[in-house]
Design a protein around this motif. Structure first.
Motif: not given
Lengths: 100, 374
Positions: A1-6, A90-93, A98-100
């Motif tokens: 899953m990738k971030v496309v836009s914010v 982070i939310a999108a994985g 960064l979470l570990s």
């Protein structure tokens, strides 16, 4: 899953006190991605809704959305799109290290 | 999408209103004094229609402005308040609170709070006897509770206050007789219960000398007169003819159906929603179950914030409601709702199936919270 836009959320009044950012992602949000957010704060997950809803809250962040959606919302107590983008990844994985 | 945010603006509009707006755009423009094209003046027709609808014997007491917020600001700046004390209720919308708090000293502003029923008791008014102006929201856009404006204004007049009524929430959803209420000044938006479009407000002045104009410009007559401060003229510049005509059509739509039928239908939908919500666990109503009310029904859900609830309703159920402070921060403070509330508000044109969809969605949400994973 990738971030496309914010992008800044147009829903200003509803998120009173927070700066909202709408995040578009490349694939529908999954339950496993939602449950992985637990380490960031207090997670409420309404799994039995027509479209399961989640909201992750901490003092300096909220992330909310629905499983199956191609977008979710991030809220910060300050207007920082760079920080919003980091949390979005982070939310999108997108950068799960960064979470570990 | 199901629109259940009619207290903000009504949707859909009646076909007659849509046709009227289109006709304004399609036909040759005409307005008295500004063109050689003479035609019946839609503005004067609308003035008479609005006057009749709101129980105003003299149509010249009705003025049209571009919005309720403009009306509120014009009224507050034109009343000549100066250093005098004013009284407002905690139920006022920010269109009243913000101009008051921005223009006056805090010490000038007295705030009277409602009782447990959401209504202002007239017995509370004498405590503010030094005030010269009393601002009353006829119905809160949060709770929907309708105030006894006639009784409150009688008490306020007895104490020497001029009375200003915001009837934006009651216009078109509840009977309003401005002459009978004895408001000195009143205003309402035309795009909510009146089923018109944004861009028009009705302002009522019992006596045009009560408020001095603060906008000046072309009026289509006596163009050689430059100082208009005492003119009593508030309709300046090119009027939003489409919005004024839409107001006429909206009122005519309501009158042709019958006010009892329209108001009764809205009231019955509201009561149905309240009764259903009050039976759901984790849902707490912020609107009263008894007494006269308009179409605003506010509530909170234990376990999720109002903005989360609104998000779920939109995202999962395609239902649009309002959430947050609703431009009524003092009302929310009275209710102890720091995050605000969720508000659902049907109109006469909201179908029974749309209301049922909302109730079914709320049942889902209530059940889901009980089973939530945290």
């Amino acid at each position: 899953m990738k971030v496309v836009s914010v992008s800044p959320s147009p829903d200003l009044c509803s998120e009173a006190g927070w700066y909202g950012f709408d995040v578009c992602i490349s694939e529908p949000m999954t339950e496993s991605a939602v449950l992985a957010l637990k380490s960031l704060g207090h997670l409420v997950y309404l799994a039995s809704l027509k479209k399961p809803f989640f909201v992750l809250k901490s003092e300096s962040l909220f992330i909310k959305g629905s499983v199956g959606s191609l977008s979710f919302r991030i809220g910060l107590p300050y207007n920082d799109s760079a920080q919003a983008s980091s949390y979005a990844r982070i939310a999108a994985g997108d950068c799960r290290t960064l979470l570990s | 999408m199901i629109w259940l945010n009619n207290a903000a603006t009504s949707f859909p509009k009646p076909q007659a209103v849509r046709d009227c707006v289109n006709a304004c755009i399609d036909h040759l423009p005409c307005s008295d004094g500004r063109s050689s094209l003479l035609a019946r003046d839609a503005l004067e027709d609308a003035r008479c229609i609005a006057a009749s609808f709101f129980g105003v014997r003299k149509a010249e007491r009705i003025h049209f402005l571009s919005g309720a917020t403009e009306a509120a600001n014009l009224i507050i700046s034109g009343l000549g308040i100066g250093k005098q004390a004013v009284l407002a209720t905690s139920l006022e919308h920010n269109c009243i609170l913000r101009p008051l708090f921005s223009r006056l000293e805090r010490s000038q502003i007295g705030i009277v709070h409602p009782d447990e029923s959401g209504r202002i008791p007239s017995s509370a008014i004498p405590s503010f006897a030094g005030a010269k102006f009393f601002f009353l929201n006829h119905s809160s856009n949060v709770t929907g509770a309708v105030q006894d404006a006639k009784g409150l204004f009688a008490e306020a007049h007895r104490l020497g206050m001029a009375c200003i009524l915001d009837f934006s929430q009651t216009a078109g959803t509840f009977p309003v007789d401005l002459d009978d209420i004895e408001a000195d000044v009143a205003f309402c938006a035309c795009h909510k219960g009146l089923l018109g479009v944004p861009g028009c407000a009705v302002m009522y002045l019992r006596d045009s000398s009560l408020v001095k104009p603060s906008f000046f410009g072309g009026t289509g007559e006596h163009g050689d007169v430059l100082d208009m401060r005492n003119s009593g003229v508030f309709e300046v510049g090119t009027m939003n003819q489409a919005a004024v005509s839409a107001l006429s059509c909206g009122i005519s739509f309501i009158q042709e159906l019958g006010t009892e039928k329209v108001f009764g239908s809205v009231s019955s939908k509201v009561m149905h929603i309240k009764m259903e919500l009050s039976c759901l666990s984790r849902i707490r109503l912020a609107s009263p179950l008894e007494g006269p009310c308009t179409n605003a029904v506010s509530f909170v859900i234990d376990g999720i914030s109002p903005s989360d609830a609104a998000f779920i309703l939109r995202d999962s159920y395609q239902i649009i409601v309002r959430s947050g402070l609703m431009c009524a921060p003092l009302a929310m403070k009275d209710l102890g709702l720091v995050e605000g509330a969720v508000r659902v508000s049907p109109s006469y044109l909201t179908s029974d199936s749309e209301i049922q969809s909302f109730i079914d969605a709320m049942k889902d949400i209530s059940r889901s919270i009980s089973r939530s994973i945290e």
